[in-house]
Write a protein that holds these residues in place. Structure first.
Motif, PDB file in Angstrom:
ATOM      1  N   LEU A   1       0.834  -1.198   0.000  1.00 29.65           N
ATOM      2  CA  LEU A   1       0.000   0.000   0.000  1.00 29.65           C
ATOM      3  C   LEU A   1       0.876   1.257   0.000  1.00 29.65           C
ATOM      4  O   LEU A   1       0.600   2.216  -0.717  1.00 29.65           O
ATOM      5  CB  LEU A   1      -0.931  -0.004   1.212  1.00 29.65           C
ATOM      6  N   VAL A   2       1.933   1.240   0.790  1.00 32.53           N
ATOM      7  CA  VAL A   2       2.860   2.373   0.812  1.00 32.53           C
ATOM      8  C   VAL A   2       3.489   2.553  -0.566  1.00 32.53           C
ATOM      9  O   VAL A   2       3.643   3.684  -1.055  1.00 32.53           O
ATOM     10  CB  VAL A   2       3.931   2.181   1.913  1.00 32.53           C
ATOM     11  N   GLY A   3       3.849   1.459  -1.224  1.00 34.87           N
ATOM     12  CA  GLY A   3       4.399   1.551  -2.576  1.00 34.87           C
ATOM     13  C   GLY A   3       3.420   2.171  -3.557  1.00 34.87           C
ATOM     14  O   GLY A   3       3.797   3.031  -4.370  1.00 34.87           O
ATOM     15  N   ASP A   4       2.159   1.764  -3.484  1.00 34.09           N
ATOM     16  CA  ASP A   4       1.131   2.351  -4.355  1.00 34.09           C
ATOM     17  C   ASP A   4       0.979   3.842  -4.094  1.00 34.09           C
ATOM     18  O   ASP A   4       0.851   4.639  -5.026  1.00 34.09           O
ATOM     19  CB  ASP A   4      -0.222   1.661  -4.145  1.00 34.09           C
ATOM     20  N   LEU A   5       0.991   4.215  -2.820  1.00 30.90           N
ATOM     21  CA  LEU A   5       0.829   5.627  -2.473  1.00 30.90           C
ATOM     22  C   LEU A   5       2.033   6.461  -2.915  1.00 30.90           C
ATOM     23  O   LEU A   5       1.877   7.598  -3.366  1.00 30.90           O
ATOM     24  CB  LEU A   5       0.578   5.779  -0.977  1.00 30.90           C
ATOM     25  N   VAL A   6       3.236   5.917  -2.816  1.00 31.15           N
ATOM     26  CA  VAL A   6       4.431   6.644  -3.260  1.00 31.15           C
ATOM     27  C   VAL A   6       4.404   6.837  -4.778  1.00 31.15           C
ATOM     28  O   VAL A   6       4.714   7.926  -5.277  1.00 31.15           O
ATOM     29  CB  VAL A   6       5.708   5.910  -2.804  1.00 31.15           C
ATOM     30  N   LEU A   7       4.039   5.791  -5.518  1.00 27.51           N
ATOM     31  CA  LEU A   7       3.953   5.925  -6.975  1.00 27.51           C
ATOM     32  C   LEU A   7       2.881   6.929  -7.366  1.00 27.51           C
ATOM     33  O   LEU A   7       3.067   7.729  -8.293  1.00 27.51           O
ATOM     34  CB  LEU A   7       3.688   4.561  -7.620  1.00 27.51           C
ATOM     35  N   SER A   8       1.770   6.919  -6.659  1.00 23.19           N
ATOM     36  CA  SER A   8       0.714   7.891  -6.921  1.00 23.19           C
ATOM     37  C   SER A   8       1.173   9.302  -6.554  1.00 23.19           C
ATOM     38  O   SER A   8       0.869  10.267  -7.262  1.00 23.19           O
ATOM     39  CB  SER A   8      -0.535   7.518  -6.125  1.00 23.19           C
ATOM     40  N   LEU A   9       1.909   9.416  -5.467  1.00 25.32           N
ATOM     41  CA  LEU A   9       2.402  10.718  -5.033  1.00 25.32           C
ATOM     42  C   LEU A   9       3.333  11.339  -6.067  1.00 25.32           C
ATOM     43  O   LEU A   9       3.327  12.560  -6.258  1.00 25.32           O
ATOM     44  CB  LEU A   9       3.108  10.584  -3.687  1.00 25.32           C
ATOM     45  N   SER A  10       4.120  10.524  -6.771  1.00 26.66           N
ATOM     46  CA  SER A  10       5.001  11.083  -7.795  1.00 26.66           C
ATOM     47  C   SER A  10       4.194  11.752  -8.907  1.00 26.66           C
ATOM     48  O   SER A  10       4.570  12.818  -9.404  1.00 26.66           O
ATOM     49  CB  SER A  10       5.924  10.003  -8.366  1.00 26.66           C
ATOM     50  N   TRP A  11       3.057  11.159  -9.278  1.00 23.50           N
ATOM     51  CA  TRP A  11       2.200  11.782 -10.297  1.00 23.50           C
ATOM     52  C   TRP A  11       1.504  13.013  -9.743  1.00 23.50           C
ATOM     53  O   TRP A  11       1.336  14.010 -10.454  1.00 23.50           O
ATOM     54  CB  TRP A  11       1.170  10.778 -10.813  1.00 23.50           C
ATOM     55  N   ILE A  12       1.098  12.974  -8.478  1.00 22.62           N
ATOM     56  CA  ILE A  12       0.449  14.139  -7.868  1.00 22.62           C
ATOM     57  C   ILE A  12       1.430  15.310  -7.799  1.00 22.62           C
ATOM     58  O   ILE A  12       1.061  16.456  -8.098  1.00 22.62           O
ATOM     59  CB  ILE A  12      -0.111  13.786  -6.475  1.00 22.62           C
ATOM     60  N   LEU A  13       2.664  15.033  -7.440  1.00 22.25           N
ATOM     61  CA  LEU A  13       3.671  16.097  -7.400  1.00 22.25           C
ATOM     62  C   LEU A  13       3.910  16.674  -8.790  1.00 22.25           C
ATOM     63  O   LEU A  13       4.100  17.885  -8.937  1.00 22.25           O
ATOM     64  CB  LEU A  13       4.969  15.577  -6.789  1.00 22.25           C
ATOM     65  N   PHE A  14       3.908  15.814  -9.815  1.00 20.71           N
ATOM     66  CA  PHE A  14       4.035  16.327 -11.178  1.00 20.71           C
ATOM     67  C   PHE A  14       2.864  17.240 -11.522  1.00 20.71           C
ATOM     68  O   PHE A  14       3.058  18.313 -12.104  1.00 20.71           O
ATOM     69  CB  PHE A  14       4.108  15.181 -12.192  1.00 20.71           C
ATOM     70  N   LEU A  15       1.650  16.834 -11.161  1.00 17.02           N
ATOM     71  CA  LEU A  15       0.476  17.663 -11.454  1.00 17.02           C
ATOM     72  C   LEU A  15       0.546  19.007 -10.733  1.00 17.02           C
ATOM     73  O   LEU A  15       0.258  20.051 -11.314  1.00 17.02           O
ATOM     74  CB  LEU A  15      -0.806  16.922 -11.084  1.00 17.02           C
TER      75      LEU A  15
END
Length: 156
Positions: free
Chosen positions: A133-147
């Motif tokens: 779950l932490v891995g999924d959230l970190v990968l999602s966070l990278s896209w959120i930071l890009f946005l």
């Protein structure tokens, strides 16, 4: 008559960030997919421990073959996703980049919800879901930071 060279604009910072996030996630997906296809037993022991990996292999030869085939196809799909991310990383259209990033956030959020509501109920995988779950959230966070970075650049 000599033609004048056409000036080429330097890449915008948001497209460089998009390229970096795509390449990073493409490398992760392609590597994990290749490991799933060719070194499944070793990866399962490394990720889950030897006892859980033994349980996940199946009990009969027929089950083992089905599970191994399924995991190999899942690895192939993950490798293809990595290759697709690599190809998409070269797109320079800002609207597409934002659309693609939002889709990736939704995909990672769906995976996180899957782990919360279904995977934690599996007895053999119950201790692994928080880490994944932490891995999924970190990968999602990278896209959120890009946005956020691209929105800041757009509205400044």
């Amino acid at each position: 008559m000599a033609q004048r060279p056409v000036p080429v604009a330097p890449p915008s910072p948001s497209s460089s960030a998009f390229f970096a996030v795509c390449i990073l996630q493409a490398a992760v997906a392609a590597t994990c997919g290749a490991l799933m296809m060719f070194y499944l037993d070793e990866v399962a022991v490394f990720g889950h421990g030897s006892e859980t990996a033994r349980k996940l292999r199946g009990s009969t030869p027929h089950d083992q073959l089905l599970i191994q085939t399924s995991d190999s196809f899942a690895g192939l799909l993950l490798f293809a996703i990595g290759f697709l991310l690599f190809m998409v990383s070269f797109v320079k259209d800002r609207d597409f980049q934002a659309f693609f990033a939002k889709g990736c956030v939704l995909l990672h959020a769906a995976m996180a919800l899957w782990r919360i509501f279904f995977e934690r109920r599996l007895e053999d995988l119950a201790h692994d879901w928080p880490r994944q779950l932490v891995g999924d959230l970190v990968l999602s966070l990278s896209w959120i930071l890009f946005l956020v970075y691209s929105w800041r650049e757009k509205y400044d």
